[in-house]
Design an enzyme around this catalytic site. Sequence first.
Site, mmCIF file in Angstrom:
data_model
loop_
_atom_site.group_PDB
_atom_site.id
_atom_site.type_symbol
_atom_site.label_atom_id
_atom_site.label_comp_id
_atom_site.label_asym_id
_atom_site.label_seq_id
_atom_site.Cartn_x
_atom_site.Cartn_y
_atom_site.Cartn_z
ATOM 1 N N GLY A 116 12.530 1.768 6.538
ATOM 2 C CA GLY A 116 11.190 2.071 6.055
ATOM 3 C C GLY A 116 10.233 2.247 7.221
ATOM 4 C CB SER A 117 6.592 1.824 7.355
ATOM 5 O OG SER A 117 6.335 2.731 6.301
ATOM 6 C CB VAL A 118 9.927 -1.400 10.917
ATOM 7 C CG1 VAL A 118 9.218 -2.551 10.218
ATOM 8 C CG2 VAL A 118 11.318 -1.183 10.341
#
Length: 314
Positions: free
Chosen positions: A47-49
């Site tokens: 995801g956004s990491v």
Amino acid sequence: MSRPAYDPNALSSHNLTAVDEAYRALEADPERPLVNRAIAGDLYPPGSVFKLVTAAAALESGDFTPDTELEGPVTYTLPGTSTTLPNFGGAACDPEDRPTLAESVQVSCNTSFAWLAGELGADALREQAEAFGFGQTLQVPMDVTASSYPEGIDDAQLALTGIGQHEVRVTPLQVALISAGIANDGVVMTPYLVDTTRNADLEVIDQTDPRTLGRAVSGSTAQALTEMMQLVVERGSGQGAALPGVPVAGKTGTAEFGTNGAAHAWFTGFAPADDPQIAVAVVVESATDNWTGETGGSVAAPVARAMLEAGVDR
């Protein structure tokens, strides 16, 4: 650390029948306590990491700075499709739909990073991911499953990889290495579990020497990423990881998987941001099944906060 854990004493008895029964019970446990989720098992979508990798690739390209404006509409139509990608909560990333790279990291803007992935291209993202350690099978000394960036993707899939979706897959250790590399002025170190081995007289018989895995980004890029990650914690999506009196750099993530709205919650970061002592990565499996608000910022960031607080020498 991997949860759920188990009591290893049950596997070290002189009663071999009892040991066999205990092992079979652990194997049959649906929660799979024998799987070390930190380094192996079924890998996770980050995801956004993963936006840290995308941002790093942008800065390393020389075409972008933290102040470069990106396309950041409320929704982004995936190239070659009629499918639209929204931002979390359906919000705009910027009133003018032109957030800077730093602002996009701060609020974890999906639409700007999907657009940015298309500008950079799959080769640039893959090379940047590999510079952080993707594709490498490490030993700590246990085997670490290699994290991966997909091959042979189309433009729509490329856009999704920019936000850590599609078929990007990681171990939590790999995500921790991303933060640790940024904290270490862009140099990623080879991870290891055992520092020293001692004999019965407590004499050191083996010592692990720190070794460089590789340079992921330049020192200036690492500094820029650190400053952006501080904004995430100070006034962005990662405020749940803030520590009083200690600057924290971090990034949240909420990674969808399957087809029913399920998602893992992520947080990665390090502290103190200006003199790093500890880097962490936290993933909470299946934090939400129906998008009821359980995000990386609300679920994983407080766990990371406790870890950072315990690890920082004040």
